[in-house]
Design a protein around this motif. Structure first.
Motif, PDB file in Angstrom:
ATOM      1  N   GLY A 104      32.921  30.399  35.054  1.00  0.00           N
ATOM      2  CA  GLY A 104      33.027  31.142  36.297  1.00  0.00           C
ATOM      3  C   GLY A 104      34.360  31.821  36.499  1.00  0.00           C
ATOM      4  N   MET A 105      35.378  31.425  35.734  1.00  0.00           N
ATOM      5  CA  MET A 105      36.674  32.084  35.813  1.00  0.00           C
ATOM      6  C   MET A 105      36.692  33.276  34.860  1.00  0.00           C
ATOM      7  N   LEU A 106      37.497  34.301  35.189  1.00  0.00           N
ATOM      8  CA  LEU A 106      37.541  35.507  34.388  1.00  0.00           C
ATOM      9  C   LEU A 106      38.980  35.954  34.151  1.00  0.00           C
ATOM     10  N   ARG A 107      39.282  36.301  32.903  1.00  0.00           N
ATOM     11  CA  ARG A 107      40.537  36.986  32.595  1.00  0.00           C
ATOM     12  C   ARG A 107      40.351  38.443  32.993  1.00  0.00           C
ATOM     13  N   LYS A 108      41.275  38.981  33.788  1.00  0.00           N
ATOM     14  CA  LYS A 108      41.120  40.323  34.330  1.00  0.00           C
ATOM     15  C   LYS A 108      42.309  41.195  33.936  1.00  0.00           C
ATOM     16  N   VAL A 109      41.994  42.353  33.360  1.00  0.00           N
ATOM     17  CA  VAL A 109      43.034  43.316  33.008  1.00  0.00           C
ATOM     18  C   VAL A 109      42.572  44.715  33.377  1.00  0.00           C
TER      19      VAL A 109
END
Length: 243
Positions: free
Chosen positions: A210-215
């Motif tokens: 459910g967590m996301l690395r965001k760039v």
């Protein structure tokens, strides 16, 4: 210089292009605070929802490299997103940032395009060199200390093959010397220039489900290459691979 809301004017003015271009094995720079504190906070709070994004999982890559799994969204002026993001892109298209890019890449002109990438648990970016049409990339990391633990990964790896490995191949992370691991939590970004062997990667993420690395990535090309790709996209209805 016009007043900037998102880009940190001090960083733009103090950037040492000569030192950047002399960096080995290829030019890279991982500053803290390239965005203003307030601008960074606003962008993190108004990121597009993942439901707006295109899924790209298990897509074969050239040369047998492992797929770069992620959700992606290309920036367009007609996107229904928070106004702050349109303001930010306007600054990225503005005189101050373009002057900075031309110094960084020793180029007379630079063509930028923009997109978001979100990556879930287990996703990775296998070691690769970018397409030859690119001058480089500027990656803005948009996870803070509250929503991301550095132990989960997400750092871009700067790799050196010492000229041993053909770029048209699928090497493993351990085939390289690790030159640097870009800091990616908080107000960080990574600028790097494409070279013949500008290998880079991101190891598989170990974040909770459910967590996301965001760039948010600024892809930088020469104007002719960028314009040609845009025309091809319009006629084919497809978006060329940007990473």
């Amino acid at each position: 210089m016009a007043q900037l809301r998102f880009l940190n004017e001090d960083q733009l003015q103090r950037f040492d292009a000569e030192a950047f271009l002399a960096t080995k094995p290829y030019p890279y720079w991982n500053p803290q605070g390239f965005l203003t504190d307030d601008g960074y906070r606003i962008l993190c709070e108004t990121m597009p929802d993942v439901s707006r994004m295109r899924e790209s999982f298990g897509v074969p890559r050239s040369h047998g490299q492992t797929s770069h799994d992620r959700y992606s969204l290309e920036y367009r002026e007609d996107l229904e997103i928070a106004p702050a993001w349109h303001e930010f892109v306007a600054e990225l298209r503005g005189l101050e940032y373009r002057r900075f890019l031309k110094q960084a890449f020793a180029a007379r002109a630079v063509w930028p395009s923009f997109h978001w990438h979100y990556a879930p648990r287990g996703a990775s970016v296998s070691p690769h060199c970018d397409a030859k049409r690119k001058l480089g990339s500027h990656i803005f990391y948009l996870n803070n200390e509250v929503d991301w633990n550095e132990e989960w990964g997400g750092q871009t790896l700067i790799l050196d093959d010492h000229g041993r490995i053909p770029r048209e191949s699928a090497p493993d992370y351990n085939d390289f010397d690790l030159v640097a691991q870009a800091k990616s939590v908080g107000n960080r970004s990574l600028l790097f220039a494409r070279r013949e062997k500008s290998w880079h990667a991101v190891r598989p993420l170990s974040c909770p489900e459910g967590m996301l690395r965001k760039v948010f990535i600024v892809v930088l090309e020469e104007p002719v290459a960028g314009a040609t790709r845009r025309v091809i996209d319009l006629f084919t209805g497809k978006r060329s691979a940007a990473y």
